[in-house]
Design an enzyme around this catalytic site. Structure first.
Site, PDB file in Angstrom:
ATOM      1  N   GLY A 251      33.678  21.624  78.808  1.00 23.30           N
ATOM      2  CA  GLY A 251      33.455  22.863  78.067  1.00 23.30           C
ATOM      3  C   GLY A 251      32.240  23.645  78.514  1.00 23.30           C
TER       4      GLY A 251
ATOM      5  N   LYS B  71      35.797  32.544  73.875  1.00 22.08           N
ATOM      6  CA  LYS B  71      34.334  32.570  73.885  1.00 22.08           C
ATOM      7  C   LYS B  71      33.754  32.028  75.188  1.00 22.08           C
ATOM      8  CE  LYS B  71      33.604  30.500  69.833  1.00 22.08           C
ATOM      9  NZ  LYS B  71      32.913  30.074  68.589  1.00 22.08           N
TER      10      LYS B  71
ATOM     11  N   PHE C  46      43.676  14.519  84.272  1.00 21.94           N
ATOM     12  CA  PHE C  46      42.224  14.540  84.453  1.00 21.94           C
ATOM     13  C   PHE C  46      41.518  13.609  83.463  1.00 21.94           C
ATOM     14  CE2 PHE C  46      42.927  18.868  86.360  1.00 21.94           C
ATOM     15  CZ  PHE C  46      42.356  18.595  87.592  1.00 21.94           C
TER      16      PHE C  46
ATOM     17  N   HIS D  10      30.670  22.890  62.214  1.00 23.42           N
ATOM     18  CA  HIS D  10      29.827  23.699  63.096  1.00 23.42           C
ATOM     19  C   HIS D  10      28.776  24.501  62.327  1.00 23.42           C
ATOM     20  CE1 HIS D  10      33.208  22.729  65.670  1.00 23.42           C
ATOM     21  NE2 HIS D  10      32.525  23.130  66.709  1.00 23.42           N
TER      22      HIS D  10
ATOM     23  N   HIS E  81      28.590  17.077  72.068  1.00 25.36           N
ATOM     24  CA  HIS E  81      28.969  18.144  71.131  1.00 25.36           C
ATOM     25  C   HIS E  81      29.875  17.625  70.023  1.00 25.36           C
ATOM     26  CE1 HIS E  81      30.178  22.043  69.598  1.00 25.36           C
ATOM     27  NE2 HIS E  81      31.443  21.707  69.777  1.00 25.36           N
TER      28      HIS E  81
END
Length: 451
Positions: free
Chosen positions: A182, A219, A246, A332, A348
């Site tokens: 990310g 974003k 992956f 968040h 995160h």
């Protein structure tokens, strides 16, 4: 027509214009755009814009209001074996217009691709990416960078842009490709949005968290002034290309990290997804989301699809976050402050899960969750090997983070809370006493390891 006559006409228009607003449509004839009071076209050679100009003249002067709808279309595509030279996705996966595709395929000039890869991903897959482009005769430049949260800065964005400028790309037909987690996708997305004011880019997520979260939204961003994602833009990729293979090289902790964002969507929107994670979480961790031929239930495929679909349901109608009431903000509200404070101790998703665990206690304190539901959620988190408490998640941190939330959310906390397993609402009336009681019980039970 003389200049004098033209001036006279303009003066006359200004003097006799009504003060009520006038709506103009814009019509292109040959190469010139012209205002039109009607939306109808006179002939097939004319082109009507979706933009409008609204004009209002008052005593103090004239105001022109421009209404110019902007539509972003992007694809999120599952594409197994992405690095197989027979797979065209990295070259044409972002093109939706058959005519554009034909032009590209008939162009004698060799294709060019600028690729940014996380340096860890480059060590694992760099040679395959190189082989892919060489086998397709694509001129390419691969830039491997340490795209970690600590390095998520404008300095890295500028470094990427300098290399893009040296390499040289056509900003309309040669998208920048980001391959990584990310952080990598966020940084490259911001760089692409700045280069020539907007250059298309392609996201290739290589972590579970980015697969179901960062890759599917609009974003981009970097950290600034010790604040997470303080600088950024809402510019979606031309395409997000998803290849679960992956994930097989990820450390177990990174799988757990991504499961936090998946659990977020389950708690907010989808009881079935929660029950799948509750039942099969250990298998997903062990298998790293790789399906086996003998699987009677393709849990990895089902859970990722449901997580992505529920995420897109929330993002698509609110891509620019014009509506600040967002269920995807669950976990968040406090976690950005926690994550930046303890870098790099928490990933995160781990910081998000600590936030979610606390908010589950807030929901229970408010009577939104039963004791059984609270325990099921916490035990699911623990089974997914996620942290449910952290010593630096202090009550002072909670109060400071919620204070910042008020500043940037129109004076409301807009707190998403589960109201059951797989359903949620936004609340603005959680008082300090409720937060304090929830915090005390959270610390007593989870900080001391009683659950």
């Amino acid at each position: 027509m003389s200049i004098t006559t033209s001036m006279d006409e303009c003066q006359d228009q200004l003097q006799h214009r009504e003060s009520k607003p006038i709506q103009y449509y814009l019509v292109q004839v040959k190469d010139t755009w012209t205002r039109n009071n009607r939306k109808t076209l006179k002939n097939k050679n004319e082109r009507l814009s979706s933009a409008e100009i609204h004009e209002c003249t008052e005593e103090k002067g004239t105001t022109w209001t421009v209404v110019s709808p902007i539509v972003f279309t992007y694809q999120v595509t599952e594409t197994p074996n992405l690095l197989d030279p027979s797979n065209d996705a990295l070259l044409t996966g972002h093109i939706r217009d058959p005519h554009q595709l034909q032009i590209l395929q008939n162009n004698p000039r060799p294709l060019k691709r600028f690729v940014v890869m996380d340096e860890t991903v480059f060590k694992l897959y760099g040679s395959q990416v190189t082989d892919y482009f060489e086998s397709r005769n694509v001129l390419h430049r691969i830039l491997a960078l340490p795209t970690t949260e600590e390095n998520k800065s404008m300095e890295m964005v500028i470094m990427i842009l300098n290399e893009v400028h040296k390499f040289g790309i056509d900003r309309r037909t040669e998208p920048i490709i980001a391959i990584g987690g990310g952080v990598c996708l966020d940084i490259v997305g911001l760089a692409a949005s700045l280069y020539r004011r907007r250059t298309p880019y392609i996201r290739v997520p290589t972590t579970l968290l980015s697969y179901i979260d960062a890759s599917v939204g609009a974003k981009t961003g970097v950290n600034f002034a010790n604040c997470k994602n303080k600088l950024g833009a809402y510019i979606p990729p031309a395409a997000a290309l998803l290849d679960r293979s992956f994930l097989q090289t990820l450390p177990r902790r990174q799988i757990s990290n991504g499961l936090a964002e998946m659990l977020k969507m389950a708690l907010m929107k989808h009881r079935g997804l929660f029950e799948l994670l509750e039942k099969h979480g250990q298998y997903l961790l062990d298998s790293r989301f790789q399906s086996s031929p003998g699987d009677s239930t393709p849990v990895a495929a089902i859970t990722t699809k449901v997580a992505i679909l529920t995420m897109l349901e929330e993002l698509a109608p609110n891509l620019w976050e014009d509506n600040l009431d967002r269920l995807v903000d669950f976990g968040h509200l406090i976690s950005p402050e926690l994550e930046m404070k303890v870098l790099p101790a928490l990933l995160h998703g781990e910081a998000v899960n600590v936030d979610m665990a606390f908010m589950v206690y807030v929901a229970h304190e408010r009577g939104l969750l039963t004791e059984d539901e609270k325990l099921r959620i916490v035990n699911c988190m623990l089974a997914l090997e996620l942290p449910v408490w952290h010593r630096d998640f202090t009550l002072a941190l909670v109060q400071r983070a919620l204070g910042e939330r008020l500043k940037h959310s129109g004076g409301l906390t807009r707190m998403p809370l589960p109201t059951g397993l797989g359903c949620a609402e936004i609340f603005n009336d959680t008082d300090d006493d409720t937060l304090c009681h929830a915090y005390e019980r959270w610390c007593d039970e989870l900080g001391s390891g009683l659950i």
